[in-house]
Design an enzyme around this catalytic site. Structure first.
Site, PDB file in Angstrom:
ATOM      1  N   ALA A 135       0.817  -1.222   0.000  1.00  0.00           N
ATOM      2  CA  ALA A 135       0.000   0.000   0.000  1.00  0.00           C
ATOM      3  C   ALA A 135       0.844   1.262   0.000  1.00  0.00           C
ATOM      4  CB  ALA A 135      -0.924  -0.007   1.209  1.00  0.00           C
ATOM      5  N   ARG A 161      10.634   6.770  -2.423  1.00  0.00           N
ATOM      6  CA  ARG A 161      12.063   6.737  -2.752  1.00  0.00           C
ATOM      7  C   ARG A 161      12.325   6.229  -4.168  1.00  0.00           C
ATOM      8  NH1 ARG A 161      13.464   3.382   2.572  1.00  0.00           N
ATOM      9  NH2 ARG A 161      11.252   2.921   2.319  1.00  0.00           N
ATOM     10  N   ASN A 213      13.655  -0.297  -2.612  1.00  0.00           N
ATOM     11  CA  ASN A 213      13.055   1.005  -2.304  1.00  0.00           C
ATOM     12  C   ASN A 213      13.394   2.073  -3.325  1.00  0.00           C
ATOM     13  OD1 ASN A 213      11.972   0.039   0.165  1.00  0.00           O
ATOM     14  ND2 ASN A 213      13.995   0.234   1.085  1.00  0.00           N
ATOM     15  N   ARG A 270      11.132 -10.676 -33.264  1.00  0.00           N
ATOM     16  CA  ARG A 270      10.074 -10.012 -32.489  1.00  0.00           C
ATOM     17  C   ARG A 270       8.937 -10.978 -32.170  1.00  0.00           C
ATOM     18  NH1 ARG A 270       8.857  -4.921 -35.882  1.00  0.00           N
ATOM     19  NH2 ARG A 270       7.176  -4.792 -34.354  1.00  0.00           N
ATOM     20  N   ALA A 329      16.799 -10.713 -58.664  1.00  0.00           N
ATOM     21  CA  ALA A 329      17.236  -9.642 -57.759  1.00  0.00           C
ATOM     22  C   ALA A 329      16.577  -8.329 -58.148  1.00  0.00           C
ATOM     23  CB  ALA A 329      18.756  -9.513 -57.815  1.00  0.00           C
ATOM     24  N   ARG A 331      12.643  -5.847 -63.328  1.00  0.00           N
ATOM     25  CA  ARG A 331      13.756  -4.948 -63.540  1.00  0.00           C
ATOM     26  C   ARG A 331      13.576  -4.146 -64.829  1.00  0.00           C
ATOM     27  NH1 ARG A 331      18.641  -8.794 -63.460  1.00  0.00           N
ATOM     28  NH2 ARG A 331      17.835  -9.598 -61.506  1.00  0.00           N
TER      29      ARG A 331
HETATM   30  C1  UD1 Z   1      10.217  -1.727   6.602  1.00  0.00           C
HETATM   31  C2  UD1 Z   1      10.375  -1.948   8.121  1.00  0.00           C
HETATM   32  C3  UD1 Z   1      11.867  -1.990   8.445  1.00  0.00           C
HETATM   33  C4  UD1 Z   1      12.529  -3.089   7.648  1.00  0.00           C
HETATM   34  C5  UD1 Z   1      12.261  -2.931   6.136  1.00  0.00           C
HETATM   35  C6  UD1 Z   1      12.697  -4.204   5.425  1.00  0.00           C
HETATM   36  C7  UD1 Z   1       8.452  -0.881   9.208  1.00  0.00           C
HETATM   37  C8  UD1 Z   1       7.976   0.285   9.988  1.00  0.00           C
HETATM   38  N1  UD1 Z   1       9.733  -0.867   8.833  1.00  0.00           N
HETATM   39  O1  UD1 Z   1      10.807  -0.472   6.319  1.00  0.00           O
HETATM   40  O2  UD1 Z   1      12.042  -2.241   9.828  1.00  0.00           O
HETATM   41  O3  UD1 Z   1      13.926  -3.071   7.902  1.00  0.00           O
HETATM   42  O4  UD1 Z   1      10.842  -2.797   5.900  1.00  0.00           O
HETATM   43  O5  UD1 Z   1      12.649  -4.055   4.042  1.00  0.00           O
HETATM   44  O6  UD1 Z   1       7.698  -1.779   8.959  1.00  0.00           O
HETATM   45  N2  UD1 Z   1       3.349  -0.498   3.185  1.00  0.00           N
HETATM   46  C9  UD1 Z   1       1.991  -0.592   3.336  1.00  0.00           C
HETATM   47  N3  UD1 Z   1       1.330   0.405   3.982  1.00  0.00           N
HETATM   48  C10 UD1 Z   1       1.976   1.481   4.506  1.00  0.00           C
HETATM   49  C11 UD1 Z   1       3.380   1.566   4.376  1.00  0.00           C
HETATM   50  C12 UD1 Z   1       4.041   0.547   3.706  1.00  0.00           C
HETATM   51  O7  UD1 Z   1       1.372  -1.552   2.864  1.00  0.00           O
HETATM   52  O8  UD1 Z   1       1.304   2.346   5.067  1.00  0.00           O
HETATM   53  C13 UD1 Z   1       4.051  -1.559   2.438  1.00  0.00           C
HETATM   54  C14 UD1 Z   1       4.902  -1.012   1.310  1.00  0.00           C
HETATM   55  O9  UD1 Z   1       4.160  -0.939   0.117  1.00  0.00           O
HETATM   56  C15 UD1 Z   1       6.035  -2.026   1.224  1.00  0.00           C
HETATM   57  C16 UD1 Z   1       6.135  -2.565   2.638  1.00  0.00           C
HETATM   58  O10 UD1 Z   1       4.939  -2.221   3.288  1.00  0.00           O
HETATM   59  O11 UD1 Z   1       5.745  -3.098   0.335  1.00  0.00           O
HETATM   60  C17 UD1 Z   1       7.315  -1.976   3.381  1.00  0.00           C
HETATM   61  O12 UD1 Z   1       7.173  -0.564   3.394  1.00  0.00           O
HETATM   62  P1  UD1 Z   1       8.432   0.387   3.213  1.00  0.00           P
HETATM   63  O13 UD1 Z   1       7.957   1.788   3.239  1.00  0.00           O
HETATM   64  O14 UD1 Z   1       9.238  -0.061   2.071  1.00  0.00           O
HETATM   65  O15 UD1 Z   1       9.164   0.092   4.580  1.00  0.00           O
HETATM   66  P2  UD1 Z   1      10.682   0.277   4.896  1.00  0.00           P
HETATM   67  O16 UD1 Z   1      10.940   1.710   5.168  1.00  0.00           O
HETATM   68  O17 UD1 Z   1      11.492  -0.398   3.880  1.00  0.00           O
HETATM   69 CA    CA Z   2      11.042  -1.536   1.913  1.00  0.00          CA
END
Ligand code: UD1
Ligand code: CA
Length: 431
Positions: free
Chosen positions: A10, A15, A222, A309, A397, A414
């Site tokens: 979600a 990033r 990320n 292709r 040709a 030709r």
């Molecule tokens: C998260 C962990 C971190 C861990 C890292 C590993 C938390 C708070 N942190 O950080 O400890 O080291 O993963 O990769 O959990 N997502 C949701 N809803 C939200 C936010 C995020 O579904 O509100 C989903 C994102 O789409 C993603 C996953 O959760 O697939 C992780 O979220 P992300 O923001 O990438 O977390 P990190 O900062 O990487």
């Molecule tokens: Ca992550």
């Protein structure tokens, strides 16, 4: 063990700096989320995907490619963060495995550690040389996890911890139900952290086991730099497997092979080759810097520098340099140099001379060129499609073929050659 699986997808993927949702960026031919969903499907029949940002796009993609997934929309306005993602999901099984949509390299075998252990809660950790961006896992002397501190909330000393949270957890459904509502967003990101569940478990005297996993396999994607790294790792593993199965590769690090490409028999793949989409390459030699897209190449040689292709079938044929083939079936054909063969069917024993072009497009529609057996196509021939050339035809040709040609004929379009002696000297006034 019967388990439910939830895949978190979600997040905004900020990033990634892209208008395409993070989990739809492709790795080895398929959106990142497909890889983890495929593994989840092997583990469980109760899979929940949590969406919010660009929900429609991701959901539409997954519905087209997978059956039986449950989707839920996170209430991100009220409960942002990975802790908010799991609220209000009704899991079928007692144990819930939490995966993330941004971990494309994890295979079901890599999760074995989660199903052998007896601790109340399990979570994945690894030792990172550079822990930046990951939550730090604080372990006790017996390697149980006491808490996780997110990078943005970590003190200077906590930042030095190199044991990090890889983002996979196994919880009891009941523990989640009772404790998710207890999470707060009292942290640097003002989010509900799923990682805070670890400290909550410890407060209730539950044991949180650390499952040590491989840092490459469990990397979270990320950013675009991570995407490139994940691609490199997945390509390495695809090619490693194929090499073990007996495919010869020259400079494998320069070759790209789609995750779903299949190889049979003895194949040689030279440097710089790309095999994209669901291809089949069987007993064939693909020479340097050729591109094969979603096609079959059987008992043939292709390239160097050729492009096949989508929807082509090349069988018992030789395709040489600078030949482009599109949506065509070639059986027992030689097309050695510089040609475009599109929307065509070409039969056994036929030789396509250098510079042959199928003029398949009239500006509105595409048309077919059908060429029979043992046809000799002279160099620099154009086929203005639709056109049918029967068996055993000789095309001189430089001919532009605008009509169907009967078996056994010669066609030639030709102009007769004119020669005016000494014209050169008159023209340039050199007496
Ligand atoms: C998260 C962990 C971190 C861990 C890292 C590993 C938390 C708070 N942190 O950080 O400890 O080291 O993963 O990769 O959990 N997502 C949701 N809803 C939200 C936010 C995020 O579904 O509100 C989903 C994102 O789409 C993603 C996953 O959760 O697939 C992780 O979220 P992300 O923001 O990438 O977390 P990190 O900062 O990487
Ligand atoms: Ca992550």
């Amino acid at each position: 063990m019967d388990i439910s699986v939830v895949i978190l997808a979600a997040g905004f993927g900020t990033r990634m700096r892209s208008s395409t949702p993070k989990v739809l960026h492709k790795i080895s031919g398929y959106p990142m989320i497909d890889h983890i969903v495929e593994e989840a499907c092997e583990l469980s029949s109760d899979i929940h995907v949590v969406l919010y940002h660009k929900e429609e796009l991701i959901r539409e993609h997954l519905e087209k490619n997978f059956d039986g997934l449950n989707f839920c929309t996170q209430d991100v306005e009220r409960y942002p963060g990975t802790g908010g993602a799991l609220r209000d999901i009704n899991f079928r099984e007692k144990k819930v495995l939490v995966l993330c949509g941004d971990m494309p390299l994890v295979k079901k075998e890599d999760l074995k550690g989660f199903f052998k252990r007896k601790e109340d809660v399990l979570m994945s950790v690894f030792e990172a040389q550079d822990p930046q961006g990951y939550g730090r896992a604080i372990l006790d002397a017996s390697s149980c996890v006491l808490k996780i501190v997110e990078e943005k909330d970590a003190s200077q000393s906590e930042k030095k911890v190199k044991t990090v949270n890889a983002g996979v957890y196994l919880f009891d459904k009941d523990f989640l139900k009772q404790n998710l509502p207890k999470l707060n967003n009292d942290n640097a990101q003002k989010e509900y952290y799923l990682t805070d569940m670890i400290e909550l478990a410890n407060k209730q005297n539950l044991k949180v086991g650390a499952v040590f996993v491989d840092k490459d396999t469990f990397m979270g994607v990320n950013s675009k730099a991570h995407l490139a790294r994940a691609e490199e790792l997945m390509q390495r593993s695809i090619k490693h497997k194929l090499l073990n199965e007996g495919i010869i590769m020259r400079l494998p690090q320069s070759i790209y092979i789609d995750k779903k490409a299949k190889f049979e028999g003895e194949c040689i793949i030279e440097n710089g080759v790309s095999i994209e989409g669901e291809c089949l390459v069987k007993n064939s030699h693909i020479k340097a810097n050729s591109l094969i897209e979603q096609s079959k190449v059987i008992n043939s040689s292709v390239g160097p520098l050729a492009r096949i292709r989508p929807q082509s079938i090349i069988e018992d044929s030789h395709i040489g340099n600078f030949v482009e083939v599109k949506k065509s079936t070639l059986k027992g054909v030689k097309a050695g140099h510089l040609s475009y063969l599109g929307d065509s069917e070409i039969d056994e024993g036929t030789n396509i001379g250098c510079g042959t072009i199928t003029c398949n497009y009239d500006g509105v529609k595409k048309h077919k060129t059908i060429i029979g057996k043992n046809v000799f196509v002279g160099s620099d021939t154009q086929f203005v499609a639709p056109v049918v050339i029967e068996d055993e035809v000789l095309i001189a040709a430089g001919t532009t073929v605008t009509k169907d040609v009967k078996k056994g004929s010669l066609v030639i379009s030709r102009h007769p050659l004119k020669m005016i002696e000494n014209f050169y000297y008159k023209y340039f006034k050199k007496d």
